[in-house]
Write an enzyme that holds these catalytic residues in place. Structure first.
Site, PDB file in Angstrom:
ATOM      1  N   TRP A  73      44.847  24.329  33.913  1.00  0.00           N
ATOM      2  CA  TRP A  73      45.960  23.675  33.204  1.00  0.00           C
ATOM      3  C   TRP A  73      46.074  24.472  31.914  1.00  0.00           C
ATOM      4  O   TRP A  73      45.250  24.331  31.004  1.00  0.00           O
ATOM      5  CB  TRP A  73      45.608  22.213  32.935  1.00  0.00           C
ATOM      6  CG  TRP A  73      46.534  21.535  31.972  1.00  0.00           C
ATOM      7  CD1 TRP A  73      46.384  21.426  30.614  1.00  0.00           C
ATOM      8  CD2 TRP A  73      47.784  20.902  32.259  1.00  0.00           C
ATOM      9  NE1 TRP A  73      47.442  20.768  30.060  1.00  0.00           N
ATOM     10  CE2 TRP A  73      48.324  20.426  31.037  1.00  0.00           C
ATOM     11  CE3 TRP A  73      48.512  20.685  33.424  1.00  0.00           C
ATOM     12  CZ2 TRP A  73      49.532  19.749  30.965  1.00  0.00           C
ATOM     13  CZ3 TRP A  73      49.716  20.013  33.330  1.00  0.00           C
ATOM     14  CH2 TRP A  73      50.222  19.563  32.125  1.00  0.00           C
ATOM     15  N   GLU A 488      60.277   0.111  31.255  1.00  0.00           N
ATOM     16  CA  GLU A 488      60.179   1.080  32.371  1.00  0.00           C
ATOM     17  C   GLU A 488      59.056   0.758  33.340  1.00  0.00           C
ATOM     18  O   GLU A 488      59.101   1.201  34.476  1.00  0.00           O
ATOM     19  CB  GLU A 488      60.056   2.500  31.848  1.00  0.00           C
ATOM     20  CG  GLU A 488      58.794   2.841  31.115  1.00  0.00           C
ATOM     21  CD  GLU A 488      58.746   4.337  30.777  1.00  0.00           C
ATOM     22  OE1 GLU A 488      59.213   5.158  31.581  1.00  0.00           O
ATOM     23  OE2 GLU A 488      58.246   4.666  29.697  1.00  0.00           O
TER      24      GLU A 488
END
Ligand code: AGP
Length: 608
Positions: A73, A488
């Site tokens: 990453w 959300e």
């Protein structure tokens, strides 16, 4: 976060390494690689998914019973094959995989280049095998110990040397690493998901530990070289539990990573109590003095981080500043020129509206700074300067740890720019740095009380029909983020609102079935918001107040008070957002919803 695996035993290492890396894919990555010690020490690595690596390995099948593997990453150096791990030492006699950030890699790299060494990649990691080789004189463990004594930063590393066919050396500091114990074989991995198919007996290394592993033995030492014991644990998790680190959802795991993220976001940006942003060194004082307006442009949660930026920019830079939603900005006709500084904030770096806003700003002559999590993403590549937030992969659709890192990095940048403009005194800078260093533990102290939030949510939100989040100044910025989180993932309607505005209309909505989350952590306006809470109470609304420790008078006003640790008011959003994230999480959890993948939403909105 990168993923590390290692194997030493009697079996072929390669298939075990590949299988282990596949178990770590959920962590998110942009490239992968393996090193196996057989007759020779060979590395194969590729950009992209593990299947790309497997395809290349068909041409170069690595044979051997000792090996290490890595999913990258990216933090320093764009995702490509050269920057992928494992990294060789200069002679190619030693290889290393690494998860973390070498804070002082630039100085170390300069020192090694001055000594005549040539590097292959742009990564911070590559200085590690080069340093180990500098110290190597036949004892790998010792060479690793000496190298780590001069490396500053976070690391989990696995190291093998061509001349030591029976040893695997690993070490950790602030990045996780576990050892899996087998019969005449041993394993290492960044987390236990990669170990569970082979063993449930694990040893978790602690910060500063270095381990020398053979197929029969594991010997652990502290930084001073003293032999130490670590307990062997038997883990009964299944693979899915392990991916979430034992948390029920990735969102909760990522909220609980925030103390670590706060530490990682400042790594390499605080030196001897002074704030440095190496990525912005190219902004000259003359340029900075000429800036006549600042924009923060983003979407969703990233936009809410931009609202915090607007307040801090005006306060510290004394320059007119605006926060704009990218989808509006891109279709308005913003008055922008080369005296405009445009901050573009994006976790994914791929949000279509944000990219379009960035391109419009550049077209009009603005200088652009990207506040981005995903290294090498489109926003990162197109801005003039990118400052990565180092929050690690964010799996849950709802952004939590990335927001914390964005707000922190914006605060660091504003402080740095104010200092460059002579608008931040040394003593103020020292105060900010001192407080920043305490934030990880202050964040942890909030997480340690997560149950109090859960209890309030379970006891209160069942019959609520209307939810307001209210606050002033930075607390207003927080109210927007708190409301979005609730909407959300729990599908409960909520609105973030300036506390002083309720009486201009919305107060008409407040009834005993209204829940008001009053954010009152921005100390300069504490009393003002307190009076707004009294307005709501007079209409029988139910109030959960989030305020600073010590503001006891809140308890006589709010139905429930949740205290956050005292900090500098301008840093408070970094930790005061945590209770808001937990409120949203536990509300959704009490409704049994799909928290990590809420309906209708995507993690990265790459269409407009
Ligand atoms: C936040 O919880 C949402 N998932 C969403 O609002 C998100 O912040 C927005 O789409 C921006 O994404 P970005 O940061 O990747 O650009």
């Amino acid at each position: 976060m990168c993923g590390i695996v290692g194997y030493i035993g009697n079996k072929k290492a390669l298939p075990l390494l590949i299988d282990g890396l596949k178990h770590l894919e959920y962590r998110g990555y942009d490239s992968a690689g393996v090193a196996v010690l057989g007759d020779d020490l060979n590395v194969v690595k590729t950009q992209g998914r593990i299947k790309v690596l497997e395809k290349k390995l068909k041409e170069f099948p690595l044979k051997g019973t000792l090996g290490i593997g890595h999913t990258r990453w990216a933090t320093h150096g764009i995702p490509n094959e050269v920057n992928a791990h494992p990294h060789y030492s200069e002679s190619k006699n030693i290889v290393v995989v690494h998860n973390g950030i070498v804070e002082n890699y630039l100085e170390l790299k300069k020192m090694l280049i001055k000594e005549g060494h040539n590097f292959r990649s742009e990564t911070d990691t590559e200085v590690i095998p080069y340093l180990i080789e500098e110290f190597y004189d036949g004892n790998l463990l010792e060479a690793v110990q000496r190298a780590l004594n001069i490396i500053e930063g976070s690391y989990a590393i696995a190291v093998i040397a061509k001349s030591e066919k029976d040893k695997l050396v690993v070490a950790r500091n602030d990045s996780p690493l576990v050892i899996g114990l087998g019969k005449n074989e041993n394993f290492v991995a960044s987390d236990i998901t990669a170990l569970l198919p082979y063993t449930h007996k694990i040893i978790t290394l602690e910060n500063g530990d270095i381990a020398e592993i053979t197929k029969k033995e594991v010997n652990i030492y502290d930084k001073q070289g003293n032999k130490i014991e670590r307990p062997v644990q038997s883990i009964q998790w299944n693979a899915e539990d392990a991916q979430k680190g034992g948390f029920k959802h990735f969102m909760l795991k990522e909220i609980f990573e925030e103390p670590h993220v706060i530490k990682e976001a400042m790594r390499g940006r605080i030196k001897n109590d002074s704030i440095e942003i190496p990525e912005l060194k190219n902004l000259s004082k003359d340029y900075l003095k000429n800036i006549n307006q600042v924009f923060f442009v983003a979407c969703g949660t990233a936009y809410h981080a931009g609202v915090v930026g607007k307040y801090l920019s005006e306060k510290y830079l004394k320059i007119p500043s605006k926060a704009e939603v990218a989808s509006e900005f891109r279709y308005s006709d913003p008055v922008i020129d080369d005296k405009t500084l445009l901050f573009v904030i994006s976790q994914s770096g791929e949000t279509a509206d944000t990219l379009a806003a960035l391109r419009l700003g550049k077209e009009k002559g603005a200088k652009t700074i990207g506040i981005v999590n995903v290294v090498g993403s489109s926003v990162a590549r197109e801005v003039d300067n990118v400052v990565y937030v180092h929050a690690g992969p964010e799996i849950a659709v709802a952004s939590t740890k990335a927001y914390v890192a964005q707000v922190e990095v914006i605060g660091l940048i504003i402080s740095y720019l104010a200092k460059s403009l002579g608008k931040l005194s040394e003593s103020s800078e020292r105060t900010i740095v001192k407080e920043l260093k305490m934030l990880p533990e202050k964040a942890q102290s909030i997480l340690d009380r997560a149950d109090a939030i859960a209890e309030f949510v379970y006891n209160t939100t069942k019959n609520i029909e209307e939810t307001f989040y209210i606050g002033r100044n930075l607390d207003y910025a927080l109210s927007l983020e708190g409301a979005l989180k609730l909407k959300e993932i729990s599908y409960v309607h909520a609105e973030g609102y300036p506390a002083g505005e309720l009486k201009h209309g919305p107060l008409a909505l407040v009834t005993p079935k209204s829940l008001i989350i009053a954010i009152d952590t921005y100390a300069p306006l504490y009393k003002k918001t307190l009076s707004n809470i009294k307005e709501v109470k007079a209409r029988k609304g139910k109030v959960l107040a989030i305020t600073r420790k010590g503001y006891k008078d809140m308890e006589s006003v709010a139905d429930k008070t949740f205290y956050v640790p005292e900090t500098i008011p301008d840093l408070s959003p970094i930790i005061s957002v945590i209770p808001l994230q937990l409120i949203a999480y536990y509300t959704a959890e009490s409704r049994g919803l799909d928290i990590d993948k809420p309906r209708n939403l995507a993690k990265s909105v790459t269409v407009e």
